[in-house]
Design a protein around this motif. Sequence first.
Motif: not given
Length: 422
Positions: A275-283, A323-333, A311-318
């Motif tokens: 979570t920290a990695g994803c949130v850091f990207a958005g911050s 690893a794929a979820a992390l990459a897509l969450f980082v893009l979304a953030m 693109i990121a949120l649709v990708g996360v849903s699938q």
Amino acid sequence: MATAYWRPDDESAADHAQSDLGASASVSFWKAGHAPTLVAAFLYFDLAFMVWVLLGPLAPEISKTLGLTPAQKGLMVAVPTLAGALLRVVNGLLVDRIGPKRSGAINQIIVILGLFTAWTMGVSSFGGTLALGVILGFAGASFAVALPLASRWYPPEHQGKAMGLAGMGNSGTVFAALFAPTLAKMFGWNAVLGLACIPLVAVLAIYLAIAKDAPNPPAPRKFVDYAALLKQADAWWLMAFYAVTFGGFVGLAASLPIYFTDQFGLSTVVAGYCTAGCVFAGSLVRPMGGALADRIGGVKALMMVYAAAVIALVGVSQAPSLAAALALFVLAMLALGTGNGSVFQLVPQRFQAEIGVMTGLVGMAGGIGGFYLASSLGLAKQFTGSFAPGFLIFAGLAVVALASVAMVKARWRATWKTGARI
């Protein structure tokens, strides 16, 4: 010393606006305003956001102790977001009357006392977590204080950068995700509530020492004037756009620890790191979003943001793997964080004289968006067995936002005469 900029509240302010703009155009950002106040606003916002989302990283441990359902977990982490959203309006009114510095101090003291009380008395029921969430909402309401505190020192051409740097306090969510699960494992999750008071008290002392309200603030508005803002379509558009960008950011920040533990069976500590990695990207990109909007215009920046978020949120849903979820969450953030800075490059271009209350209104909309996402993910998990419907519906909202920006951009560029890119 810089002065407050472009307040068309009266003829004299309007007369001075052009000379102020011309003089400030050649002044660098770091000399155009008041750097100590910008630092104080960032620190206050940073620690406030840390405790605002504190229940998210603690949710897996709290859930084990109290036996919560997925829907209850979703509501628990969403309540601070909703409370913060509503209290931002109150703070917007308060800022215009007693100034942002004093408003911020009041909010910080309430949060510190609330956390200290929860630590000493303990939280032993689902209802208790909701009550604590309301108190933590005062931390979320810091948004309506920190941004005007910083913004009022800077001219229009530097608004994106000033709002972006102050708003980078979103990074406080990283600290919550990094440290709360580890501290909960060591001392118990209730002890984390007391430990959080230590940095809050330290930052309050710094804030009181170095923050200053900008000179010549806008005159306080009457309540009827605040209501009048809601009769303007542009106010609703900006609120809607922020409900998607900031709502997505804070909703994910609060929900990702639950998602990672439930979806992939991660430990609370590892889920916190993810979570920290994803949130850091958005911050990290929030000030970049403001600077990008200063350069290419907030409208163009937002259109790019929403497209990437879809693109990121649709990708996360699938997403088939962690690893794929992390990459897509980082893009979304990254997209949503950029969008946060972009929206607040636009707000002062249209509502500079009402920046305090508009920050509260727009921030409220962002918090409501976050409440919706966090609670809907919990409901989706409980009733469908999957988080996917929650992500897909929010992606649909981003599509609507993209189409709406495309619809209003021509009118905004034709009617907003601010000297900055739109």
